[in-house]
Write a protein that holds these residues in place. Structure first.
Motif, PDB file in Angstrom:
ATOM      1  N   GLU A 218       0.766  -1.276  -0.145  1.00  0.00           N
ATOM      2  CA  GLU A 218       0.061  -0.058   0.245  1.00  0.00           C
ATOM      3  C   GLU A 218       0.859   1.134  -0.075  1.00  0.00           C
ATOM      4  OE1 GLU A 218      -2.570  -0.636   3.542  1.00  0.00           O
ATOM      5  OE2 GLU A 218      -3.871  -1.842   2.395  1.00  0.00           O
ATOM      6  N   VAL A 219       2.321   1.212   0.287  1.00  0.00           N
ATOM      7  CA  VAL A 219       3.105   2.384   0.346  1.00  0.00           C
ATOM      8  C   VAL A 219       4.036   2.556  -0.628  1.00  0.00           C
ATOM      9  CG1 VAL A 219       2.270   2.812   2.723  1.00  0.00           C
ATOM     10  CG2 VAL A 219       4.370   1.482   2.206  1.00  0.00           C
ATOM     11  N   GLY A 220       4.531   1.293  -1.051  1.00  0.00           N
ATOM     12  CA  GLY A 220       5.997   1.402  -1.905  1.00  0.00           C
ATOM     13  C   GLY A 220       5.714   1.902  -3.357  1.00  0.00           C
ATOM     14  N   GLY A 221       6.652   2.000  -4.091  1.00  0.00           N
ATOM     15  CA  GLY A 221       6.652   2.528  -5.503  1.00  0.00           C
ATOM     16  C   GLY A 221       6.944   1.156  -6.256  1.00  0.00           C
ATOM     17  N   HIS A 222       6.983   1.422  -7.513  1.00  0.00           N
ATOM     18  CA  HIS A 222       7.380   0.412  -8.635  1.00  0.00           C
ATOM     19  C   HIS A 222       8.459  -0.757  -8.081  1.00  0.00           C
ATOM     20  CE1 HIS A 222       7.183  -1.478 -12.507  1.00  0.00           C
ATOM     21  NE2 HIS A 222       8.309  -1.709 -12.512  1.00  0.00           N
ATOM     22  N   ASP A 223       9.516   0.025  -7.471  1.00  0.00           N
ATOM     23  CA  ASP A 223      10.896  -0.922  -7.126  1.00  0.00           C
ATOM     24  C   ASP A 223      10.563  -1.037  -5.522  1.00  0.00           C
ATOM     25  OD1 ASP A 223      13.141  -2.127  -6.849  1.00  0.00           O
ATOM     26  OD2 ASP A 223      14.126  -1.060  -8.033  1.00  0.00           O
ATOM     27  N   ILE A 224       9.951  -2.131  -5.142  1.00  0.00           N
ATOM     28  CA  ILE A 224       9.625  -2.357  -3.732  1.00  0.00           C
ATOM     29  C   ILE A 224      10.699  -2.844  -3.137  1.00  0.00           C
ATOM     30  CG2 ILE A 224       8.333  -3.695  -2.023  1.00  0.00           C
ATOM     31  CD1 ILE A 224       5.944  -4.259  -4.182  1.00  0.00           C
ATOM     32  N   ALA A 225      11.724  -3.195  -3.813  1.00  0.00           N
ATOM     33  CA  ALA A 225      13.025  -3.790  -3.041  1.00  0.00           C
ATOM     34  C   ALA A 225      14.001  -2.504  -2.616  1.00  0.00           C
ATOM     35  CB  ALA A 225      13.874  -4.355  -4.137  1.00  0.00           C
ATOM     36  N   ILE A 226      13.241  -1.411  -3.182  1.00  0.00           N
ATOM     37  CA  ILE A 226      14.035  -0.248  -2.653  1.00  0.00           C
ATOM     38  C   ILE A 226      13.311   0.509  -1.597  1.00  0.00           C
ATOM     39  CG2 ILE A 226      14.678   2.439  -3.139  1.00  0.00           C
ATOM     40  CD1 ILE A 226      15.209   1.625  -5.937  1.00  0.00           C
ATOM     41  N   ASP A 227      12.002   0.490  -1.598  1.00  0.00           N
ATOM     42  CA  ASP A 227      11.156   1.156  -0.727  1.00  0.00           C
ATOM     43  C   ASP A 227      10.949   0.377   0.456  1.00  0.00           C
ATOM     44  OD1 ASP A 227      11.133   3.187  -2.473  1.00  0.00           O
ATOM     45  OD2 ASP A 227       8.972   3.259  -2.897  1.00  0.00           O
ATOM     46  N   ASN A 228      10.480  -1.046   0.183  1.00  0.00           N
ATOM     47  CA  ASN A 228      10.028  -1.666   1.498  1.00  0.00           C
ATOM     48  C   ASN A 228      10.807  -3.173   1.335  1.00  0.00           C
ATOM     49  OD1 ASN A 228       7.298  -0.235   0.207  1.00  0.00           O
ATOM     50  ND2 ASN A 228       7.621   0.156   2.399  1.00  0.00           N
ATOM     51  N   PRO A 229      11.942  -2.919   1.687  1.00  0.00           N
ATOM     52  CA  PRO A 229      12.886  -4.338   1.439  1.00  0.00           C
ATOM     53  C   PRO A 229      12.603  -5.538   2.309  1.00  0.00           C
ATOM     54  CG  PRO A 229      14.284  -2.709   1.999  1.00  0.00           C
ATOM     55  CD  PRO A 229      13.212  -2.081   1.844  1.00  0.00           C
ATOM     56  N   ASN A 230      12.266  -5.056   3.673  1.00  0.00           N
ATOM     57  CA  ASN A 230      11.936  -6.015   4.615  1.00  0.00           C
ATOM     58  C   ASN A 230      10.752  -6.576   4.590  1.00  0.00           C
ATOM     59  OD1 ASN A 230      14.220  -5.848   6.570  1.00  0.00           O
ATOM     60  ND2 ASN A 230      13.748  -3.578   6.511  1.00  0.00           N
ATOM     61  N   TRP A 231       9.636  -5.712   4.080  1.00  0.00           N
ATOM     62  CA  TRP A 231       8.299  -6.119   3.763  1.00  0.00           C
ATOM     63  C   TRP A 231       7.985  -7.043   2.809  1.00  0.00           C
ATOM     64  CZ3 TRP A 231       5.371  -6.397  -0.592  1.00  0.00           C
ATOM     65  CH2 TRP A 231       3.985  -6.454  -0.306  1.00  0.00           C
ATOM     66  N   LEU A 232       9.020  -6.905   1.601  1.00  0.00           N
ATOM     67  CA  LEU A 232       8.944  -7.831   0.372  1.00  0.00           C
ATOM     68  C   LEU A 232       9.694  -9.023   0.771  1.00  0.00           C
ATOM     69  CD1 LEU A 232       8.828  -8.317  -2.618  1.00  0.00           C
ATOM     70  CD2 LEU A 232      11.053  -7.161  -3.044  1.00  0.00           C
ATOM     71  N   SER A 233      11.026  -9.145   1.669  1.00  0.00           N
ATOM     72  CA  SER A 233      11.547 -10.204   1.959  1.00  0.00           C
ATOM     73  C   SER A 233      10.600 -11.155   2.790  1.00  0.00           C
ATOM     74  CB  SER A 233      12.771  -9.735   2.829  1.00  0.00           C
ATOM     75  OG  SER A 233      13.321 -10.968   3.287  1.00  0.00           O
ATOM     76  N   GLN A 234       9.898 -10.455   3.683  1.00  0.00           N
ATOM     77  CA  GLN A 234       8.840 -11.286   4.555  1.00  0.00           C
ATOM     78  C   GLN A 234       7.803 -11.991   3.637  1.00  0.00           C
ATOM     79  OE1 GLN A 234       9.636 -12.122   7.815  1.00  0.00           O
ATOM     80  NE2 GLN A 234       8.117 -13.613   7.073  1.00  0.00           N
ATOM     81  N   ARG A 235       7.528 -11.091   2.840  1.00  0.00           N
ATOM     82  CA  ARG A 235       6.392 -11.935   1.742  1.00  0.00           C
ATOM     83  C   ARG A 235       7.031 -13.171   0.826  1.00  0.00           C
ATOM     84  NH1 ARG A 235       4.959  -8.520   4.888  1.00  0.00           N
ATOM     85  NH2 ARG A 235       2.927  -7.581   4.770  1.00  0.00           N
ATOM     86  N   VAL A 236       8.041 -12.871   0.499  1.00  0.00           N
ATOM     87  CA  VAL A 236       8.603 -13.989  -0.396  1.00  0.00           C
ATOM     88  C   VAL A 236       9.056 -15.333   0.521  1.00  0.00           C
ATOM     89  CG1 VAL A 236      10.810 -14.508  -1.652  1.00  0.00           C
ATOM     90  CG2 VAL A 236       9.787 -12.306  -1.871  1.00  0.00           C
ATOM     91  N   VAL A 237       9.559 -15.086   1.754  1.00  0.00           N
ATOM     92  CA  VAL A 237       9.707 -16.079   2.701  1.00  0.00           C
ATOM     93  C   VAL A 237       8.500 -16.802   2.796  1.00  0.00           C
ATOM     94  CG1 VAL A 237      10.509 -16.781   4.882  1.00  0.00           C
ATOM     95  CG2 VAL A 237      11.861 -14.950   3.371  1.00  0.00           C
ATOM     96  N   ASN A 238       7.521 -16.047   3.060  1.00  0.00           N
ATOM     97  CA  ASN A 238       6.199 -16.694   3.387  1.00  0.00           C
ATOM     98  C   ASN A 238       5.643 -17.526   2.144  1.00  0.00           C
ATOM     99  OD1 ASN A 238       6.007 -15.467   5.935  1.00  0.00           O
ATOM    100  ND2 ASN A 238       4.788 -13.931   5.524  1.00  0.00           N
ATOM    101  N   ILE A 239       5.854 -17.087   0.906  1.00  0.00           N
ATOM    102  CA  ILE A 239       5.475 -17.751  -0.238  1.00  0.00           C
ATOM    103  C   ILE A 239       6.187 -18.959  -0.485  1.00  0.00           C
ATOM    104  CG2 ILE A 239       5.487 -17.644  -2.813  1.00  0.00           C
ATOM    105  CD1 ILE A 239       4.403 -14.657  -2.470  1.00  0.00           C
ATOM    106  N   LEU A 240       7.401 -18.842  -0.114  1.00  0.00           N
ATOM    107  CA  LEU A 240       8.475 -20.141  -0.476  1.00  0.00           C
ATOM    108  C   LEU A 240       8.249 -21.066   0.718  1.00  0.00           C
ATOM    109  CD1 LEU A 240      11.668 -18.493  -1.726  1.00  0.00           C
ATOM    110  CD2 LEU A 240       9.895 -19.451  -2.945  1.00  0.00           C
ATOM    111  N   ASN A 241       7.460 -20.645   1.823  1.00  0.00           N
ATOM    112  CA  ASN A 241       7.034 -21.806   2.656  1.00  0.00           C
ATOM    113  C   ASN A 241       8.353 -22.118   3.584  1.00  0.00           C
ATOM    114  OD1 ASN A 241       4.099 -21.520   2.546  1.00  0.00           O
ATOM    115  ND2 ASN A 241       4.442 -23.096   0.677  1.00  0.00           N
ATOM    116  N   VAL A 242       9.166 -21.247   3.549  1.00  0.00           N
ATOM    117  CA  VAL A 242      10.453 -21.605   4.331  1.00  0.00           C
ATOM    118  C   VAL A 242      10.673 -20.801   5.812  1.00  0.00           C
ATOM    119  CG1 VAL A 242      11.852 -22.457   2.373  1.00  0.00           C
ATOM    120  CG2 VAL A 242      11.660 -19.909   3.051  1.00  0.00           C
ATOM    121  N   THR A 243       9.686 -20.389   6.329  1.00  0.00           N
ATOM    122  CA  THR A 243       9.775 -19.591   7.450  1.00  0.00           C
ATOM    123  C   THR A 243      10.018 -20.406   8.628  1.00  0.00           C
ATOM    124  OG1 THR A 243       7.407 -19.858   7.892  1.00  0.00           O
ATOM    125  CG2 THR A 243       7.802 -17.728   6.856  1.00  0.00           C
TER     126      THR A 243
END
Length: 243
Positions: A218-243
């Motif tokens: 809801e807040v980041g721009g096109h490049d989420i890795a710049i604006d919300n790296p921690n948010w993105l990392s957590q979503r990726v980890v959750n998707i990959l089911n390796v939490t």
């Protein structure tokens, strides 16, 4: 379970532009190998000629791999197109694909795939020196306050690996004529609601058409890795089911 996650960047951006995100993601999933691969014409391959089709980019990415095991793909913008085509052409090689702010012709109109307020900015960027160009790019892909330090880093990198305008047009042409069918791998979409470069509606349209889950930032721009790296990392980890 796969042991490699490959990161793919978009139009005229290279591995370097992920910043610290690959290191952050690697720290969250140490049992996997995080790999970033450049498309010819981008990053450290800037001296090469870009393929003028997404299919050609897929073949280049595949040829640069050191192994042939299945992979998980995390791809942003045009990188998502590459990931989608890879998964379509070689379903036995891709376990899962996460597309970030990706748009494809046929699902949404051109003015959503590249918002009109960016047309002049892109023209100015192509005609500018490295610092001004990177400053313009930052204004399009990030919703954060201008980070002069980061822009200077991008400009220094661009001086080492200078862009070729011809490659930009080859990549843009490849993206504009790209078409794909839904791949059979696990497929997820992430969309920035306040993306200033590509309307998030373009990503939502693909997700809806293919019945794939979509996560909204809801807040980041096109490049989420710049604006919300921690948010993105957590979503990726959750998707990959390796939490």
């Amino acid at each position: 379970m796969t042991n490699e996650v490959i990161l793919l960047r978009g139009l005229f951006r290279g591995c370097y532009h992920w910043g610290d995100f690959p290191t952050l993601l690697q720290s969250e999933i140490p049992e996997k190998t995080i790999t970033c691969i450049d498309v010819p014409g981008n990053g450290e391959l800037s001296s090469q000629v870009s393929p003028n089709t997404i299919d050609g980019m897929v073949e280049s990415i595949r040829s640069q791999r050191n192994q042939n095991s299945k992979v998980d793909l995390l791809a942003i913008s045009m990188g998502g197109m590459i990931g989608l085509k890879w998964a379509e052409l070689y379903p036995g090689e891709v376990e899962s694909l996460i597309c970030i702010n990706t748009s494809v012709k046929g699902f949404s109109p051109f003015y959503e795939r590249l918002l009109p307020q960016n047309y002049l900015k892109i023209a100015l960027a192509l005609a500018s020196g490295s610092y001004r160009r990177e400053k313009i790019i930052y204004s399009m892909v990030s919703n954060q306050k201008l980070n002069i330090g980061l822009v200077k880093k991008w400009a220094r990198y661009d001086d080492l690996h200078p862009m070729k305008v011809g490659n930009f047009w080859r990549q843009l042409s490849a993206a504009n004529k790209f078409q794909v069918s839904r791949p059979s791998c696990r497929l997820y979409f992430i969309a920035s609601e306040k993306d200033k470069l590509v309307s998030h509606k373009a990503t939502l349209a693909m997700a809806e058409a293919w019945g794939a889950p979509v996560i909204i930032n809801e807040v980041g721009g096109h490049d989420i890795a710049i604006d919300n790296p921690n948010w993105l990392s957590q979503r990726v980890v959750n998707i990959l089911n390796v939490t």
